[in-house]
Enzyme design. Structure first.
Site, PDB file in Angstrom:
ATOM      1  N   ASP A  30      -3.397 -17.704   4.580  1.00 39.81           N
ATOM      2  CA  ASP A  30      -4.519 -18.494   4.038  1.00 39.81           C
ATOM      3  C   ASP A  30      -5.095 -19.414   5.123  1.00 39.81           C
ATOM      4  OD1 ASP A  30      -2.026 -19.642   3.861  1.00 39.81           O
ATOM      5  OD2 ASP A  30      -2.323 -20.611   1.932  1.00 39.81           O
TER       6      ASP A  30
ATOM      7  N   LYS B 245       2.875 -14.811   4.935  1.00 39.19           N
ATOM      8  CA  LYS B 245       3.015 -15.837   3.896  1.00 39.19           C
ATOM      9  C   LYS B 245       4.523 -16.021   3.667  1.00 39.19           C
ATOM     10  CE  LYS B 245       1.007 -18.529   0.853  1.00 39.19           C
ATOM     11  NZ  LYS B 245       0.152 -19.675   1.220  1.00 39.19           N
TER      12      LYS B 245
ATOM     13  N   ASP C 259      -6.014  -5.313   5.882  1.00 40.73           N
ATOM     14  CA  ASP C 259      -7.160  -4.674   5.251  1.00 40.73           C
ATOM     15  C   ASP C 259      -8.215  -5.737   4.898  1.00 40.73           C
ATOM     16  OD1 ASP C 259      -8.733  -2.827   3.991  1.00 40.73           O
ATOM     17  OD2 ASP C 259      -7.545  -2.737   2.156  1.00 40.73           O
TER      18      ASP C 259
ATOM     19  N   TYR D 253       0.805  -1.227   0.000  1.00 43.36           N
ATOM     20  CA  TYR D 253       0.000   0.000   0.000  1.00 43.36           C
ATOM     21  C   TYR D 253       0.840   1.280   0.000  1.00 43.36           C
ATOM     22  CZ  TYR D 253      -4.274  -2.748   0.726  1.00 43.36           C
ATOM     23  OH  TYR D 253      -5.329  -3.626   0.593  1.00 43.36           O
TER      24      TYR D 253
END
Ligand code: NAD
Length: 358
Positions: free
Chosen positions: A220, A187, A244, A140
């Site tokens: 995930d 991740k 987010d 971002y």
């Protein structure tokens, strides 16, 4: 008689349903009796229309001066969404007005408590999660580039400084609020360097807080757990983009986006806003759920040191939701924003025992 101490708080009503829910939140905060002097300021589409810029200098200056603000949702400028801020001769371009606001005010921690409330249908009545999202970096930062007509790149930036700062904040938050555990979402098996560094910082900070249990989870797998056993999770620390996405997911699981409050903390400034957006599809209908912004206002009072008023608002909201008489359509009811607000103010007068807050 004039109260001894008045708090200066900047109020940005915002766009879309923003003015409707801001009016409700101000009414509830005023009903607590905490003396607040509201300084109204413009941002977003409203500012664009009035002064030709979505984030006027006066708004930033006003928040810097007061140190605290309550903010409604903002619409991005129509064409690009991008916002340019002038610093002397230099221009800084941000990917959105909210991104610009957070970074210009140097807030770094976005805190979003998401819990289920008795009375609101949710498959997980015991959900009580706090999302702590890093908001200064990750994808971002808005560094994107076309590498030819058919290829676009985005940079993901993770630094040790920002990662350690967010984990320190999260461990201190968990410790002082007696939370059960801190979990880092990442991740790192794929993004070895960026998410790997984020995770490494989490593990490093965990060693400084041996009294706060720490673990980590692939993003995930974390999402799966959030929709199967959210009650097993407690404080989640996430880089910007995952934070987010997971915020909306959690709000949906808890029952409605309209129930999820939020706070943004920096070293000098804090501002408080609902997790949801401007809801253009229901604007002007008088049916927006004001609770997320009301609870954001409660967090604001806690930040000012008015813990009792914060607790009373959480309790009043819990009571009204449990009674289920004045629910807005997003909660399955037929009440209007004004009815729900009035019910919360009435319950506030009765709120005495502890119903729990974030
Ligand atoms: P949204 O959160 O505005 O709306 C998603 C859905 O949830 C809509 O159906 C809406 O009606 C509903 N909803 C949201 N808040 C509600 C409430 N309080 N009561 C009842 N229903 C509610 O998300 P979106 O449609 O993706 O975004 C709309 C605009 O808001 C976009 O321009 C976006 O950029 C902006 N936005 C702003 C912020 C912010 O200012 N912090 C955050 C998210 C989106």
């Amino acid at each position: 008689m004039k109260p001894e101490k008045e708090y200066d708080v900047v109020l940005i009503p915002g766009d879309g349903i923003g003015p409707e829910i801001s009016e409700a939140a101000v009414a509830v905060l005023e009903a607590t009796g905490v003396p607040i002097r509201w300084r109204e300021a413009l941002a977003g589409e409203a500012a664009w229309q009035r002064v030709g810029h979505p984030l006027p200098e006066e708004t930033l200056a006003s928040i810097h001066e007061a140190g605290v603000a309550l903010k409604g949702p903002l619409l991005a400028p129509k064409q690009t969404g991008r916002v340019t801020i002038q610093h002397g001769d230099a221009e800084v371009i941000y990917p959105s007005v909210n991104n610009a606001l957070r970074r210009e005010l140097e807030v770094f921690a976005n805190v979003r408590p998401v819990r289920s409330f008795p009375g609101v249908p949710s498959p997980f009545p015991a959900m009580d999660v706090v999302i702590i999202r890093e908001v200064t970096e990750d994808t971002y930062i808005g560094w994107e580039e076309m590498k030819g007509p058919d290829e676009a790149w985005a940079i993901k930036r993770i630094t040790r400084k920002a990662s350690e700062r967010i984990f320190r904040f999260a461990f201190e938050y968990a410790r002082c609020r007696g939370r059960r555990r801190v979990t880092a979402g990442h991740k790192a098996n794929v993004l070895n360097l960026t998410d790997g560094l984020f995770l490494q910082c989490g593990r490093g900070l965990a060693a400084e807080f041996p009294d706060v249990p720490f673990d980590d989870c692939m993003i995930d797998a974390l999402c799966l757990q959030l929709v199967k056993h959210p009650e097993a999770l407690d404080v989640l620390v996430l880089p910007n983009q995952y934070g987010d996405i997971v915020s909306d997911l959690c709000a949906g699981v808890a029952g409605s986006l309209g129930l999820a409050p939020g706070a943004n903390y920096g070293e000098r400034v804090a501002f408080f806003e609902a997790s949801h957006g401007a809801a253009p599809d229901i604007v002007g209908q008088g049916v927006a759920n004001p609770i997320a912004l009301i609870l954001s206002g409660a967090m604001l009072l806690g930040h000012l040191g008015e813990m009792e008023a914060e607790r009373r608002i959480w309790q009043a909201v819990a009571t009204v939701l449990q009674e289920a008489r004045w629910l807005t359509p997003d909660l399955g009811g037929h009440a209007r924003t004004a009815d729900l607000t009035r019910a919360i103010i009435t319950a506030l007068g009765r709120a005495e025992g502890v119903a729990g807050s974030a």
